[in-house]
Design a protein around this motif. Structure first.
Motif, PDB file in Angstrom:
ATOM      1  N   THR A  62       0.805  -1.234   0.000  1.00 17.24           N
ATOM      2  CA  THR A  62       0.000   0.000   0.000  1.00 17.24           C
ATOM      3  C   THR A  62       0.832   1.276   0.000  1.00 17.24           C
ATOM      4  O   THR A  62       0.278   2.360  -0.141  1.00 17.24           O
ATOM      5  CB  THR A  62      -0.929   0.047   1.233  1.00 17.24           C
ATOM      6  OG1 THR A  62      -0.136   0.200   2.417  1.00 17.24           O
ATOM      7  CG2 THR A  62      -1.789  -1.194   1.341  1.00 17.24           C
ATOM      8  N   GLY A  63       2.139   1.147   0.216  1.00 16.90           N
ATOM      9  CA  GLY A  63       2.973   2.337   0.336  1.00 16.90           C
ATOM     10  C   GLY A  63       2.921   2.953   1.720  1.00 16.90           C
ATOM     11  O   GLY A  63       3.565   3.954   1.985  1.00 16.90           O
ATOM     12  N   ASP A  64       2.142   2.358   2.620  1.00 15.74           N
ATOM     13  CA  ASP A  64       2.019   2.863   3.992  1.00 15.74           C
ATOM     14  C   ASP A  64       2.422   1.762   4.956  1.00 15.74           C
ATOM     15  O   ASP A  64       1.623   0.885   5.291  1.00 15.74           O
ATOM     16  CB  ASP A  64       0.586   3.320   4.269  1.00 15.74           C
ATOM     17  CG  ASP A  64       0.405   3.883   5.665  1.00 15.74           C
ATOM     18  OD1 ASP A  64       1.385   3.931   6.450  1.00 15.74           O
ATOM     19  OD2 ASP A  64      -0.738   4.276   5.999  1.00 15.74           O
ATOM     20  N   ALA A  65       3.664   1.811   5.401  1.00 14.26           N
ATOM     21  CA  ALA A  65       4.189   0.777   6.298  1.00 14.26           C
ATOM     22  C   ALA A  65       3.463   0.748   7.638  1.00 14.26           C
ATOM     23  O   ALA A  65       3.522  -0.263   8.343  1.00 14.26           O
ATOM     24  CB  ALA A  65       5.686   0.992   6.528  1.00 14.26           C
ATOM     25  N   ASN A  66       2.773   1.814   7.994  1.00 10.01           N
ATOM     26  CA  ASN A  66       2.093   1.887   9.292  1.00 10.01           C
ATOM     27  C   ASN A  66       0.618   1.503   9.227  1.00 10.01           C
ATOM     28  O   ASN A  66      -0.092   1.615  10.219  1.00 10.01           O
ATOM     29  CB  ASN A  66       2.236   3.301   9.863  1.00 10.01           C
ATOM     30  CG  ASN A  66       3.683   3.668  10.051  1.00 10.01           C
ATOM     31  OD1 ASN A  66       4.444   2.904  10.628  1.00 10.01           O
ATOM     32  ND2 ASN A  66       4.088   4.810   9.536  1.00 10.01           N
ATOM     33  N   ASP A  67       0.171   1.051   8.076  1.00  2.79           N
ATOM     34  CA  ASP A  67      -1.239   0.704   7.895  1.00  2.79           C
ATOM     35  C   ASP A  67      -1.592  -0.548   8.693  1.00  2.79           C
ATOM     36  O   ASP A  67      -1.077  -1.632   8.425  1.00  2.79           O
ATOM     37  CB  ASP A  67      -1.504   0.479   6.408  1.00  2.79           C
ATOM     38  CG  ASP A  67      -2.927   0.042   6.113  1.00  2.79           C
ATOM     39  OD1 ASP A  67      -3.731  -0.074   7.059  1.00  2.79           O
ATOM     40  OD2 ASP A  67      -3.235  -0.187   4.934  1.00  2.79           O
ATOM     41  N   ARG A  68      -2.469  -0.386   9.680  1.00  2.00           N
ATOM     42  CA  ARG A  68      -3.001  -1.523  10.425  1.00  2.00           C
ATOM     43  C   ARG A  68      -4.520  -1.461  10.498  1.00  2.00           C
ATOM     44  O   ARG A  68      -5.139  -2.157  11.301  1.00  2.00           O
ATOM     45  CB  ARG A  68      -2.451  -1.559  11.868  1.00  2.00           C
ATOM     46  CG  ARG A  68      -0.967  -1.724  11.987  1.00  2.00           C
ATOM     47  CD  ARG A  68      -0.468  -3.048  11.398  1.00  2.00           C
ATOM     48  NE  ARG A  68       0.953  -3.212  11.589  1.00  2.00           N
ATOM     49  CZ  ARG A  68       1.915  -2.642  10.849  1.00  2.00           C
ATOM     50  NH1 ARG A  68       1.598  -1.855   9.843  1.00  2.00           N
ATOM     51  NH2 ARG A  68       3.191  -2.856  11.103  1.00  2.00           N
ATOM     52  N   ASP A  69      -5.113  -0.606   9.649  1.00  2.00           N
ATOM     53  CA  ASP A  69      -6.551  -0.409   9.735  1.00  2.00           C
ATOM     54  C   ASP A  69      -7.285  -0.524   8.405  1.00  2.00           C
ATOM     55  O   ASP A  69      -8.502  -0.500   8.387  1.00  2.00           O
ATOM     56  CB  ASP A  69      -6.853   0.965  10.365  1.00  2.00           C
ATOM     57  CG  ASP A  69      -6.404   1.018  11.809  1.00  2.00           C
ATOM     58  OD1 ASP A  69      -7.089   0.413  12.654  1.00  2.00           O
ATOM     59  OD2 ASP A  69      -5.365   1.624  12.099  1.00  2.00           O
ATOM     60  N   SER A  70      -6.560  -0.666   7.301  1.00  2.00           N
ATOM     61  CA  SER A  70      -7.234  -0.746   6.005  1.00  2.00           C
ATOM     62  C   SER A  70      -7.888  -2.109   5.829  1.00  2.00           C
ATOM     63  O   SER A  70      -7.502  -3.087   6.469  1.00  2.00           O
ATOM     64  CB  SER A  70      -6.227  -0.521   4.874  1.00  2.00           C
ATOM     65  OG  SER A  70      -5.351  -1.644   4.778  1.00  2.00           O
ATOM     66  N   PRO A  71      -8.870  -2.193   4.947  1.00  4.07           N
ATOM     67  CA  PRO A  71      -9.470  -3.502   4.658  1.00  4.07           C
ATOM     68  C   PRO A  71      -8.423  -4.522   4.198  1.00  4.07           C
ATOM     69  O   PRO A  71      -8.530  -5.699   4.550  1.00  4.07           O
ATOM     70  CB  PRO A  71     -10.481  -3.190   3.544  1.00  4.07           C
ATOM     71  CG  PRO A  71     -10.857  -1.758   3.791  1.00  4.07           C
ATOM     72  CD  PRO A  71      -9.580  -1.102   4.276  1.00  4.07           C
ATOM     73  N   LEU A  72      -7.422  -4.090   3.445  1.00  3.52           N
ATOM     74  CA  LEU A  72      -6.382  -5.005   2.983  1.00  3.52           C
ATOM     75  C   LEU A  72      -5.679  -5.669   4.168  1.00  3.52           C
ATOM     76  O   LEU A  72      -5.532  -6.897   4.214  1.00  3.52           O
ATOM     77  CB  LEU A  72      -5.355  -4.270   2.112  1.00  3.52           C
ATOM     78  CG  LEU A  72      -4.229  -5.143   1.572  1.00  3.52           C
ATOM     79  CD1 LEU A  72      -4.746  -6.060   0.474  1.00  3.52           C
ATOM     80  CD2 LEU A  72      -3.096  -4.284   1.053  1.00  3.52           C
TER      81      LEU A  72
END
Length: 192
Positions: free
Chosen positions: A55-65
């Motif tokens: 996603t390009g966002d290493a801190n993403d822990r909330d997206s549906p993905l």
């Protein structure tokens, strides 16, 4: 008899801090070997690398993905690691939100956990008043919490507080202004 102790709850409630405080005291009181399995320690860097690529966002822990494709394998690996330690006679303290699993009563289901009958299972649900949780999340400044803080109204729809009558398998621990007496009572309950 090894024990499997879960410290669960939403972000910022103090699960990791509480588990790290309890572990050496439980070890000293029981004479048992314990290992600490914290989801963020075990999978944080890995998930950051994967989400950064996807996603390009290493801190993403909330997206549906993340929630649909990475969350499950993280928890699966966490529980497999706990099972391996338990089979070797080492007690485990597992730290992670585990909110879906708590809602579904899975942590009280030995078949779902796939642990031996002699393993003593305890589930601690650590909670805070919402305003205090928000304050602590903001104060700790973890990049993984950026989405939560920016979209608090959306995030808070995922929060829940288990009712004791509906979730009798849980030890509820209010960490808002926890006293030493409350902590000692928790330790005593976990020793059983």
């Amino acid at each position: 008899m090894p024990r499997l102790i879960f410290f669960c709850g939403h972000a910022g409630t103090g699960k990791s801090t509480l588990a790290r405080r309890a572990l050496p005291l439980l070890r000293a009181r029981s004479g048992e070997s314990f290992c600490l399995l914290d989801k963020d320690t075990l999978y944080g860097d890995y998930s950051s690398a994967v989400m950064g690529v996807l996603t390009g966002d290493a801190n993403d822990r909330d997206s549906p993905l993340y929630l649909q494709h990475l969350r499950g394998p993280e928890y699966g690996g966490l529980l497999k690691t706990a099972r391996e330690n338990l089979a070797l006679g080492t007690s485990c303290i597992v730290v992670g939100p585990l909110s879906r699993e708590v809602r579904a009563h899975q942590l009280a289901d030995r078949g779902w956990l796939d642990v031996a009958d002699e393993v003593r299972v305890h589930v601690v649900w650590v909670y805070l008043q919402e305003d205090e949780a928000h304050r602590r999340i903001a104060q700790r400044a973890n990049p993984n919490d950026a989405w939560k803080l920016a979209h608090w109204d959306a995030y808070r729809t995922r929060l829940f507080m288990p009712e004791p009558a509906t979730y009798p398998e849980l030890m509820l621990y209010d960490n808002t202004r926890a006293t030493e007496a409350a902590f000692q009572a928790l330790l005593s309950a976990l020793e059983g």
